[in-house]
Write an enzyme that holds these catalytic residues in place. Structure first.
Site, short mmCIF file in Angstrom:
data_model
loop_
_atom_site.label_atom_id
_atom_site.label_comp_id
_atom_site.label_asym_id
_atom_site.label_seq_id
_atom_site.Cartn_x
_atom_site.Cartn_y
_atom_site.Cartn_z
N CYS A 110 1.02 -1.13 -0.55
CA CYS A 110 -0.12 -0.33 -0.16
C CYS A 110 0.89 1.19 0.30
O CYS A 110 2.04 1.08 0.14
CB CYS A 110 -0.91 0.17 1.51
N LEU A 111 0.17 2.24 -0.33
CA LEU A 111 0.74 3.56 -0.55
C LEU A 111 1.02 3.62 1.61
O LEU A 111 0.32 4.28 1.80
CB LEU A 111 0.12 4.90 -1.39
#
Lengths: 111, 94, 121, 130
Positions: A110-111
């Site tokens: 995930c960012l």
């Protein structure tokens, strides 16, 4: 370690709020985690959680946003596979939040 | 658009060099570094016959006591940086 | 992220013996999350990563076949293998876990040249 | 020109990090920009503050730290690779309930996104592997 209590049973959460024992997950556990995040689960939530859990079963990791959208789109139709729709159901960071409620590990990519 | 290839494995890792060579274009440069400099020994250099631009990193050559590498142009660390700027991309083989 | 660069990830290792295969896929998935186009090139022993029916629970590892299968979900569909690498190990494309694109060894230099960033693992 | 370096090998066992260090010094000497050094795979051990070298041998983590401080460099250790190999900062040590942390203060633990972002921001990305 934080815990969440569901019908008198304590379930261990990791420090990011993810369920430690994946096998302990039930719909009641899901609702309990969701309540902590101020989300009331509806059938629309459940069908996304279902897609997420199937994704984990097949691919052995929790998806980032892009593959989550794709998986939801394939399973529930393109309208529901849009990030705006998933943001409404799981505000903020849908991939992380939905994984938490689905009893899956934190997504790695995930960012 | 030429590519700089660096290679740091010696002759006991022939497949590393083989795979490197298979991706090299005619105007690419091969820079031998670390154990890769052993390919420049007279006994091995013939496998690089088809490579038109070969360099070896000076510090690695000297460190290993290879003073007889007459055929290969040596570059120092500044030369290594220079090669990177003169090529469009760098591919490392290790 | 607006700028696009073409990423080529080159893997040269067989699975499980080292972490290389897994750690390459992690870079690939991250490129996708950042919406950067990525090509995977499996050279030499790396084609062995795609043999089907891994049972890595026997060696207490996670299944790379599962991670490979997810590549399509991340829109990573350019997975290239030189024909020579398959031949070397006596494999054919129908024995592989996911669809791949075969390329000629002669095309490899051009493949490198069409990418901006090449990362080997 | 703007460079990013990827270091994939551990110090001492492999020469690659030392080659990377010399390369980094050379490019800075020439006036180029070093956007980031990203430590991946066993390269994460370059960030260990517990590396202890005999006095007459070089200590790579300390050298990275000195270079980073001198040139205000961004030196990033891949968090996913690091925690699996026991290289932790205080936050991760707490998260995983470990008794100590060992990431050198000059380094930062972060995700692979930092590698992708650095690649986009740089003219050249050079891998030092082993």
């Amino acid at each position: 370690m934080p815990y969440i209590e569901v019908q008198g049973v304590l379930h261990e959460l990791d420090s990011d709020g993810y369920l430690v024992d994946a096998a302990a997950w039930t719909l009641d556990v899901a609702q309990a985690i969701a309540t902590q995040e101020s989300i009331t689960l509806t059938p629309e939530h459940y069908e996304v959680l279902d897609v997420l859990r199937q994704f984990y079963q097949v691919y052995e990791h929790s998806p980032a946003m892009r593959p989550l959208c794709k998986a939801v789109s394939l399973a529930l139709g393109p309208d529901k596979g849009k990030s705006i729709y998933l943001m409404q159901l799981f505000p903020g960071s849908p991939a992380k939040r939905a994984a938490r409620i689905a009893g899956l590990p934190r997504p790695d990519n995930c960012l | 658009m030429p590519t700089l290839h660096t290679l740091n494995r010696g002759p006991s890792h022939a497949s590393c060099l083989e795979e490197c060579l298979s991706t090299m274009a005619n105007d690419d440069t091969l820079l031998l570094i670390e154990d890769g400099v052993y390919w420049a020994l007279p006994s091995h250099i013939s496998v690089l016959n088809d490579v038109s631009h070969i360099r070896a990193l000076k510090a690695d050559v000297l460190a290993r006591g290879l003073h007889q590498l007459s055929g290969t142009e040596l570059v120092d660390d500044d030369g290594f940086v220079g090669l990177c700027t003169q090529h469009d991309r760098v591919v490392s083989w290790f | 992220m607006s700028i696009n660069k073409r990423f080529l990830l080159i893997s040269r290792s067989a699975p499980y013996g080292t972490s290389a295969a897994r750690e390459m896929l992690d870079i690939a998935l991250t490129c996708s999350v950042f919406e950067q186009p990525v090509t995977l090139l499996l050279l030499g022993d790396a084609v062995l990563q795609l043999i089907r029916d891994h049972r890595p629970d026997e060696v207490s590892q996670k299944n790379l076949n599962a991670l490979q299968a997810s590549l399509a979900m991340y829109d990573i569909d350019r997975i290239l293998i030189p024909e020579t690498a398959l031949q070397k190990h006596g494999l054919s494309t129908d024995q592989l876990s996911i669809p791949i694109e075969l390329i000629n060894a002669e095309q490899l230099p051009a493949l490198i040249a069409e990418h901006d960033i090449v990362i080997t693992i | 020109m703007i460079f990013t370096l990827i270091v994939q090998a551990s110090p001492y066992q492999h020469q690659a990090p030392e080659t990377a260090l010399r390369f980094a010094k050379a490019l800075l000497r020439q006036g180029h920009t070093l956007h980031r050094i990203f430590f991946y795979r066993d390269g994460v051990h370059n960030g260990s503050a517990l590396v202890s070298s005999p006095r007459d041998e070089q200590n790579l983590p300390e050298q990275w730290q000195a270079l980073a401080e001198e040139h205000d460099l961004d030196i990033v250790v891949c968090i996913a690779a690091a925690i699996r190999r026991g290289v932790l900062d205080a936050t991760e040590a707490k998260r995983y309930e470990r008794r100590g942390d060992n990431l050198h203060s000059a380094f930062e633990l972060s995700g692979l996104g930092q590698l992708v972002e650095a690649s986009l921001a740089s003219d050249r990305v050079i891998t030092f592997g082993g």
